[in-house]
Design a protein around this motif. Structure first.
Motif, PDB file in Angstrom:
ATOM      1  N   GLY A  14       0.813  -1.212   0.000  1.00  0.00           N
ATOM      2  CA  GLY A  14       0.000   0.000   0.000  1.00  0.00           C
ATOM      3  C   GLY A  14       0.844   1.257   0.000  1.00  0.00           C
ATOM      4  N   LEU A  15       1.897   1.259   0.821  1.00  0.00           N
ATOM      5  CA  LEU A  15       2.795   2.408   0.878  1.00  0.00           C
ATOM      6  C   LEU A  15       3.511   2.599  -0.450  1.00  0.00           C
ATOM      7  N   CYS A  16       3.909   1.498  -1.075  1.00  0.00           N
ATOM      8  CA  CYS A  16       4.614   1.565  -2.356  1.00  0.00           C
ATOM      9  C   CYS A  16       3.723   2.190  -3.430  1.00  0.00           C
ATOM     10  N   ILE A  17       2.470   1.763  -3.478  1.00  0.00           N
ATOM     11  CA  ILE A  17       1.545   2.310  -4.467  1.00  0.00           C
ATOM     12  C   ILE A  17       1.380   3.813  -4.268  1.00  0.00           C
ATOM     13  N   LEU A  18       1.248   4.239  -3.017  1.00  0.00           N
ATOM     14  CA  LEU A  18       1.096   5.657  -2.714  1.00  0.00           C
ATOM     15  C   LEU A  18       2.332   6.448  -3.127  1.00  0.00           C
ATOM     16  N   VAL A  19       3.513   5.957  -2.738  1.00  0.00           N
ATOM     17  CA  VAL A  19       4.765   6.659  -3.041  1.00  0.00           C
ATOM     18  C   VAL A  19       4.998   6.729  -4.548  1.00  0.00           C
ATOM     19  N   GLN A  20       4.771   5.616  -5.235  1.00  0.00           N
ATOM     20  CA  GLN A  20       4.986   5.605  -6.681  1.00  0.00           C
ATOM     21  C   GLN A  20       3.977   6.498  -7.404  1.00  0.00           C
ATOM     22  N   PHE A  21       2.752   6.577  -6.898  1.00  0.00           N
ATOM     23  CA  PHE A  21       1.747   7.453  -7.499  1.00  0.00           C
ATOM     24  C   PHE A  21       2.175   8.912  -7.377  1.00  0.00           C
ATOM     25  N   ILE A  22       2.627   9.283  -6.186  1.00  0.00           N
ATOM     26  CA  ILE A  22       3.096  10.662  -5.980  1.00  0.00           C
ATOM     27  C   ILE A  22       4.303  10.953  -6.861  1.00  0.00           C
ATOM     28  N   ALA A  23       5.233   9.989  -6.925  1.00  0.00           N
ATOM     29  CA  ALA A  23       6.435  10.179  -7.757  1.00  0.00           C
ATOM     30  C   ALA A  23       6.057  10.344  -9.223  1.00  0.00           C
ATOM     31  N   HIS A  24       5.084   9.569  -9.676  1.00  0.00           N
ATOM     32  CA  HIS A  24       4.644   9.655 -11.075  1.00  0.00           C
ATOM     33  C   HIS A  24       4.038  11.026 -11.377  1.00  0.00           C
ATOM     34  N   LYS A  25       3.255  11.554 -10.447  1.00  0.00           N
ATOM     35  CA  LYS A  25       2.631  12.857 -10.637  1.00  0.00           C
ATOM     36  C   LYS A  25       3.668  13.977 -10.687  1.00  0.00           C
ATOM     37  N   LEU A  26       4.747  13.798  -9.928  1.00  0.00           N
ATOM     38  CA  LEU A  26       5.772  14.841  -9.869  1.00  0.00           C
ATOM     39  C   LEU A  26       6.819  14.704 -10.966  1.00  0.00           C
ATOM     40  N   ARG A  27       6.837  13.572 -11.643  1.00  0.00           N
ATOM     41  CA  ARG A  27       7.880  13.305 -12.635  1.00  0.00           C
ATOM     42  C   ARG A  27       7.715  14.217 -13.842  1.00  0.00           C
ATOM     43  N   ARG A  28       8.828  14.770 -14.268  1.00  0.00           N
ATOM     44  CA  ARG A  28       8.814  15.640 -15.437  1.00  0.00           C
ATOM     45  C   ARG A  28       8.940  14.793 -16.696  1.00  0.00           C
ATOM     46  N   GLN A 297      12.986   3.902  -4.270  1.00  0.00           N
ATOM     47  CA  GLN A 297      13.067   4.577  -5.562  1.00  0.00           C
ATOM     48  C   GLN A 297      12.052   5.713  -5.651  1.00  0.00           C
ATOM     49  N   GLY A 298      10.825   5.440  -5.160  1.00  0.00           N
ATOM     50  CA  GLY A 298       9.797   6.472  -5.186  1.00  0.00           C
ATOM     51  C   GLY A 298      10.168   7.666  -4.322  1.00  0.00           C
ATOM     52  N   ILE A 299      10.719   7.385  -3.154  1.00  0.00           N
ATOM     53  CA  ILE A 299      11.165   8.469  -2.261  1.00  0.00           C
ATOM     54  C   ILE A 299      12.231   9.318  -2.947  1.00  0.00           C
ATOM     55  N   PHE A 300      13.168   8.656  -3.629  1.00  0.00           N
ATOM     56  CA  PHE A 300      14.204   9.390  -4.353  1.00  0.00           C
ATOM     57  C   PHE A 300      13.584  10.305  -5.404  1.00  0.00           C
ATOM     58  N   GLN A 301      12.633   9.781  -6.171  1.00  0.00           N
ATOM     59  CA  GLN A 301      11.997  10.588  -7.211  1.00  0.00           C
ATOM     60  C   GLN A 301      11.259  11.786  -6.634  1.00  0.00           C
ATOM     61  N   ILE A 302      10.548  11.575  -5.525  1.00  0.00           N
ATOM     62  CA  ILE A 302       9.800  12.661  -4.896  1.00  0.00           C
ATOM     63  C   ILE A 302      10.742  13.752  -4.403  1.00  0.00           C
ATOM     64  N   LEU A 303      11.785  13.353  -3.668  1.00  0.00           N
ATOM     65  CA  LEU A 303      12.695  14.336  -3.074  1.00  0.00           C
ATOM     66  C   LEU A 303      13.536  15.036  -4.131  1.00  0.00           C
ATOM     67  N   SER A 304      13.986  14.295  -5.142  1.00  0.00           N
ATOM     68  CA  SER A 304      14.795  14.925  -6.193  1.00  0.00           C
ATOM     69  C   SER A 304      13.955  15.890  -7.020  1.00  0.00           C
ATOM     70  N   SER A 305      12.656  15.576  -7.195  1.00  0.00           N
ATOM     71  CA  SER A 305      11.788  16.502  -7.928  1.00  0.00           C
ATOM     72  C   SER A 305      11.559  17.785  -7.149  1.00  0.00           C
ATOM     73  N   LYS A 306      11.763  17.720  -5.839  1.00  0.00           N
ATOM     74  CA  LYS A 306      11.666  18.917  -4.990  1.00  0.00           C
ATOM     75  C   LYS A 306      13.017  19.616  -4.862  1.00  0.00           C
ATOM     76  N   HIS A 307      13.978  19.204  -5.722  1.00  0.00           N
ATOM     77  CA  HIS A 307      15.298  19.821  -5.812  1.00  0.00           C
ATOM     78  C   HIS A 307      16.161  19.598  -4.567  1.00  0.00           C
ATOM     79  N   VAL A 308      15.921  18.480  -3.865  1.00  0.00           N
ATOM     80  CA  VAL A 308      16.864  18.077  -2.830  1.00  0.00           C
ATOM     81  C   VAL A 308      18.123  17.585  -3.538  1.00  0.00           C
ATOM     82  N   PRO A 309      19.302  18.091  -3.207  1.00  0.00           N
ATOM     83  CA  PRO A 309      20.524  17.694  -3.925  1.00  0.00           C
ATOM     84  C   PRO A 309      20.762  16.188  -3.890  1.00  0.00           C
ATOM     85  N   VAL A 310      21.109  15.644  -5.032  1.00  0.00           N
ATOM     86  CA  VAL A 310      21.331  14.196  -5.129  1.00  0.00           C
ATOM     87  C   VAL A 310      22.439  13.713  -4.196  1.00  0.00           C
TER      88      VAL A 310
END
Length: 451
Positions: A14-28, A297-310
């Motif tokens: 359930g958590l994975c689906i939520l995180v990946q959904f948010i990451a997908h929405k934020l993905r450029r 992976q989803g957490i990485f996508q979310i945070l990097s899309s918010k410009h947290v330095p890699v």
């Protein structure tokens, strides 16, 4: 532990689906790749690649269990793992040269033959034959992790002349499906090995038909291609080493990778003997690990899309992994052993792995020159396998025998050093504008190599 594993899988799912959904929405979205001919070409690649990957994932959950079922002791099983790791890195060095000379299609067909043979050799209880099987499996794995994607990139650019930006579209889809297949493989192995009572050998026999089918598709539907340039091994290695020694950031990336990924290899070995005394469903536990990686992976996508330095995300991943291994030191105490704490610690570690690989892949792609990447990556692989093999060989020493707690202490030390190197990378990367851009989803590169 049975109930805890199933509950964890549902909660993590359930958590994975939520995180990946948010990451997908934020993905450029930079490229669509909706051309019908391109989609047909892409499906042809996926049909083979995902079959091969599913066969590989099927072999993850029950490897240690199989060797234990045959009656081998922990230190003997460690040697089997060492042979597998060592053959992968040694042969992996030569895979691009083989593609240069023989062709990538032939190497992909060879992969299906060698991996099928490796599975068949697991039917033997002979230690020597099992070692041979691990070596052959290591050779096959080195081809899987290089020749398939190399074949695709060449066809994409040279044969069909599709836009280079569409390559990331393919790898993004491959990464998504690869994660789904990994979770599915855990379920499948648990079903046939435990529910159907076919034992730990069953997943390896099930993998063979998938490998054969993949080989047939490659033989009948893929065209041959070769590397566009000849690689001079000695010169390439020399130039790669010079670059590593002359660029501090590249050197620190290599040291960090060696320390962190050697711990991954060690935990690949340790998780089964740590948890198995409580009789968990190993396939379901494996699926939990894979879902945790997808969460990372989803957490990485979310945070990097918010410009947290890699580089900061890389450091955070190593600190989280360090904390998880500290928990493992306590959970494996002989007098206060806790399988549930060990399980939770492994889940936390796998989440950190899910953050680590895209972060490290992004850094490598931006800081390591393309012309030196092959040789530099080969140099990086040497200490990774050397460290992990040395630590596993310690299981032959009296103080380490059946003392996994001591191995986790070593892992804590390795991750502490990795964290210090990560802090140095953060400092060296300050002010680098190339590392502040939006981060695309990295190709699957290592997620399929975790187990």
């Amino acid at each position: 532990m049975l109930q805890a594993a199933y509950i964890s899988l549902f909660a993590l799912g359930g958590l994975c689906i939520l995180v990946q959904f948010i990451a997908h929405k934020l993905r450029r979205e930079e490229a669509t790749g909706n051309n019908p001919q391109f989609l047909k070409f892409q499906r042809g690649y996926f049909a083979v690649y995902l079959l091969a990957m599913f066969a590989d994932w099927l072999q993850g959950p029950y490897l240690y269990k199989l060797y234990s079922y045959y009656g081998f002791q922990e230190e003997q099983i460690a040697i089997l793992y060492v042979f597998g790791f060592a053959s992968t890195v040694l042969i992996g060095t030569w895979t691009p040269l083989a593609a240069d000379r023989f062709g990538r299609k032939k190497l992909c067909v060879l992969f299906t033959v060698l991996y099928s043979l490796s599975c068949l050799l697991k039917l033997s209880r002979s230690y020597g034959i099992l070692i041979t099987g691990r070596i052959i499996g290591g050779i096959a794995t080195s081809v899987l992790f290089s020749a398939f994607e190399a074949w695709y990139v060449h066809e994409h650019i040279e044969t069909y002349d599709y836009p280079k930006e569409w390559i990331s579209v393919t790898f993004m889809k491959a990464s998504t499906w690869n994660g789904i297949l990994a979770v599915t493989a855990g379920f499948t192995t648990n079903l046939i090995s435990e529910w159907f009572g076919l034992g730990p050998i069953a997943p390896y026999m099930l993998a063979i038909p998938f490998l054969i089918f993949a080989g047939i598709l490659v033989s009948t539907h893929w065209s041959e291609n070769y590397s566009g340039q000849k690689i001079k091994f000695q010169n390439a290695c020399s130039e790669g080493m010079k670059h590593i020694l002359s660029e501090e950031l590249t050197f620190m990336i290599g040291v960090t990778e060696a320390l962190f990924e050697s711990v991954i290899y060690i935990i690949i070995f340790l998780w089964t003997p740590v948890l198995d005394p409580d009789k968990p469903p190993l396939g379901i536990v494996f699926s939990c690990f894979m879902v945790s990686i997808l969460i990372g992976q989803g957490i990485f996508q979310i945070l990097s899309s918010k410009h947290v330095p890699v580089p900061s995300l890389l450091l955070a991943a190593m600190i989280v992994a360090l904390v998880a291994n500290v928990f493992c030191v306590f959970s494996t105490h002989p007098e206060k052993r806790s399988a549930n704490l060990s399980f939770v610690s492994f889940l936390i570690f796998e989440i950190s792995v899910g953050v680590y690989f895209p972060a490290m892949g992004f850094l490598r792609s931006h800081k390591i020159p393309e012309k030196h990447r092959w040789s530099i990556m080969n140099w990086f692989r040497v200490p990774i396998n050397l460290i992990s093999c040395i630590v596993l060989m310690l299981l032959h020493e009296d103080v380490f025998q059946h003392g996994n707690r001591m191995i986790f202490v070593v892992c804590v030390g390795l991750l502490l050093l990795a964290s210090l190197c990560g802090a140095r990378i953060v400092k060296l990367s300050k002010g680098d504008e190339n590392l502040k851009q939006d981060v695309p989803l990295m190709e699957s590169e290592h997620i399929h190599n975790i187990f």
